[in-house]
Design an enzyme around this catalytic site. Structure first.
Site, PDB file in Angstrom:
ATOM      1  N   MET A  35       0.844  -1.200   0.000  1.00 51.41           N
ATOM      2  CA  MET A  35       0.000   0.000   0.000  1.00 51.41           C
ATOM      3  C   MET A  35       0.882   1.254   0.000  1.00 51.41           C
ATOM      4  SD  MET A  35      -3.481  -0.808   1.971  1.00 51.41           S
ATOM      5  CE  MET A  35      -2.944  -0.496   3.630  1.00 51.41           C
ATOM      6  N   HIS A  42       9.261  -3.410   3.572  1.00 48.48           N
ATOM      7  CA  HIS A  42       8.794  -3.627   2.199  1.00 48.48           C
ATOM      8  C   HIS A  42       9.986  -3.898   1.274  1.00 48.48           C
ATOM      9  CE1 HIS A  42       5.499  -0.685   3.548  1.00 48.48           C
ATOM     10  NE2 HIS A  42       4.795  -1.736   3.167  1.00 48.48           N
ATOM     11  N   ARG A 192       2.321   2.907   9.399  1.00 46.81           N
ATOM     12  CA  ARG A 192       1.519   3.659  10.385  1.00 46.81           C
ATOM     13  C   ARG A 192       2.348   4.177  11.559  1.00 46.81           C
ATOM     14  NH1 ARG A 192      -2.756  -0.286   8.889  1.00 46.81           N
ATOM     15  NH2 ARG A 192      -4.525   0.914   8.080  1.00 46.81           N
TER      16      ARG A 192
HETATM   17  P1  AMP Z   1       1.402  -2.983   3.458  1.00 39.94           P
HETATM   18  O1  AMP Z   1       1.983  -1.938   2.584  1.00 39.94           O
HETATM   19  O2  AMP Z   1       1.361  -2.604   4.902  1.00 39.94           O
HETATM   20  O3  AMP Z   1       0.108  -3.534   2.931  1.00 39.94           O
HETATM   21  O4  AMP Z   1       2.422  -4.213   3.418  1.00 39.94           O
HETATM   22  C1  AMP Z   1       2.844  -4.800   2.209  1.00 39.94           C
HETATM   23  C2  AMP Z   1       3.655  -6.009   2.513  1.00 39.94           C
HETATM   24  O5  AMP Z   1       4.785  -5.654   3.300  1.00 39.94           O
HETATM   25  C3  AMP Z   1       2.902  -7.089   3.304  1.00 39.94           C
HETATM   26  O6  AMP Z   1       3.260  -8.360   2.820  1.00 39.94           O
HETATM   27  C4  AMP Z   1       3.419  -6.878   4.716  1.00 39.94           C
HETATM   28  O7  AMP Z   1       3.357  -8.038   5.513  1.00 39.94           O
HETATM   29  C5  AMP Z   1       4.859  -6.497   4.437  1.00 39.94           C
HETATM   30  N1  AMP Z   1       5.442  -5.774   5.575  1.00 39.94           N
HETATM   31  C6  AMP Z   1       4.958  -4.661   6.178  1.00 39.94           C
HETATM   32  N2  AMP Z   1       5.725  -4.327   7.227  1.00 39.94           N
HETATM   33  C7  AMP Z   1       6.714  -5.261   7.304  1.00 39.94           C
HETATM   34  C8  AMP Z   1       7.823  -5.481   8.182  1.00 39.94           C
HETATM   35  N3  AMP Z   1       8.066  -4.678   9.204  1.00 39.94           N
HETATM   36  N4  AMP Z   1       8.623  -6.543   7.953  1.00 39.94           N
HETATM   37  C9  AMP Z   1       8.374  -7.378   6.909  1.00 39.94           C
HETATM   38  N5  AMP Z   1       7.350  -7.219   6.055  1.00 39.94           N
HETATM   39  C10 AMP Z   1       6.530  -6.191   6.241  1.00 39.94           C
END
Ligand code: AMP
Length: 284
Positions: A35, A42, A192
């Site tokens: 996102m 990421h 966040r």
């Molecule tokens: P999001 O942008 O929050 O939807 O996350 C996109 C992807 O990044 C998802 O697969 C999350 O699980 C992964 N992700 C987010 N934060 C972390 C983190 N701290 N460590 C590893 N992967 C992450």
């Protein structure tokens, strides 16, 4: 700096055509759905994808359908320019960046529900969240058609539920689970985290400290889940965290366990200054 150029693709049609062309040329495709507002967690997924596949596609799309009423969709942090710089530096091949109103038609009626798993843990306080996640990921998979999809274990329930969806729907794409990346004090990286004040940010480190405490309790022979949860609750509330849930669960079914055992998961969601943060850890 990587010298490969990153292409930004905005339409589903162009994305499908590009990937189809690459696959015909024998390239394997790795996909990282996000996102945006990218951080090292990421980017680690992108690095992993680069190691394992020929072509890496990252999508950036803030999916309204996975936000429940009153959540932070409109203020969710966005910085596409910076994201693209990071992705270019890593040598990402393609970034799928659909305009906000172009993923769902106005008359969209179809939703994917992964029963049971979607109602547990985060699903209890975020009704409809996982239906939104499963639907957008399935749509993205049909558009990007990757061999491998890279996801973080930070969102443990999400990765588990999507693995189940792929299995149940006979899809051939495989998920590569990647570990949670953390700040120096242990706080799981999250887009966040930027909502937190300096005090809130310091207090937020208690989430990881509490998970470490659970492991220590287990190491010291305390196996009763209720006792462990009470200990964690106390620690978190001392740092002004408002608990949404703390649970000891089976790592495949997410069913609560009365007793800690090797391989189970401690999962929690805590509000710090009104920001809902999640984390989890396997008991080893
Ligand atoms: P999001 O942008 O929050 O939807 O996350 C996109 C992807 O990044 C998802 O697969 C999350 O699980 C992964 N992700 C987010 N934060 C972390 C983190 N701290 N460590 C590893 N992967 C992450």
């Amino acid at each position: 700096m990587n010298n490969r150029n990153t292409s930004v693709v905005k339409t589903k049609e162009e994305m499908k055509e590009t990937v189809s062309f690459l696959r015909k040329a024998g390239k394997s495709v790795g996909f990282v759905p996000t996102m945006g507002y990218l951080h090292a967690g990421h980017l680690n997924l992108v690095k992993r994808a680069k190691e394992m596949t020929d072509v890496v596609v990252v999508s950036i799309y803030v999916n309204l359908a996975q936000f429940t009423k009153g959540e932070d969709f409109s203020r969710y942090p966005r910085d596409t320019e910076k994201d693209l710089i990071f992705l270019e530096e890593l040598g990402t091949d393609l970034v799928f960046l659909p305009p906000p109103d172009r993923m769902y038609d106005n008359d969209h009626l179809t939703w994917v529900s992964v029963e049971k798993l979607e109602d547990k843990l985060c699903g209890r306080s975020r009704k409809g969240h996982f239906r939104g996640v499963a639907t957008i990921v399935l749509k993205l998979l049909h558009i990007v058609n990757p061999d491998l999809m890279f996801m973080g274990e930070k969102d443990y329930q999400q990765v588990l539920l999507l693995e189940k969806m792929l299995h149940d729907l006979d899809m051939s794409v495989k998920i590569i689970r990647c570990p949670t990346l953390r700040e120096e004090d242990g706080l799981a990286m999250s887009s966040r985290n930027c909502y937190l004040s300096p005090t809130g940010r310091r207090n937020a480190a208690v989430l990881y400290r509490s998970l470490i405490m659970a492991q220590k309790m287990y190491d010291n022979g305390i196996y009763d889940a209720a006792t462990v949860i009470t200990g964690l609750k106390k620690l978190i509330e001392e740092k002004e965290g408002r608990i949404d849930y703390i649970e000891v669960v089976d790592s495949k079914t997410l069913e609560p366990l009365p007793v800690l055992q090797k391989g189970c998961r401690i999962a929690l969601a805590v509000f710090i200054e009104g920001t809902r943060l999640i984390d989890n850890m396997e008991i080893s």
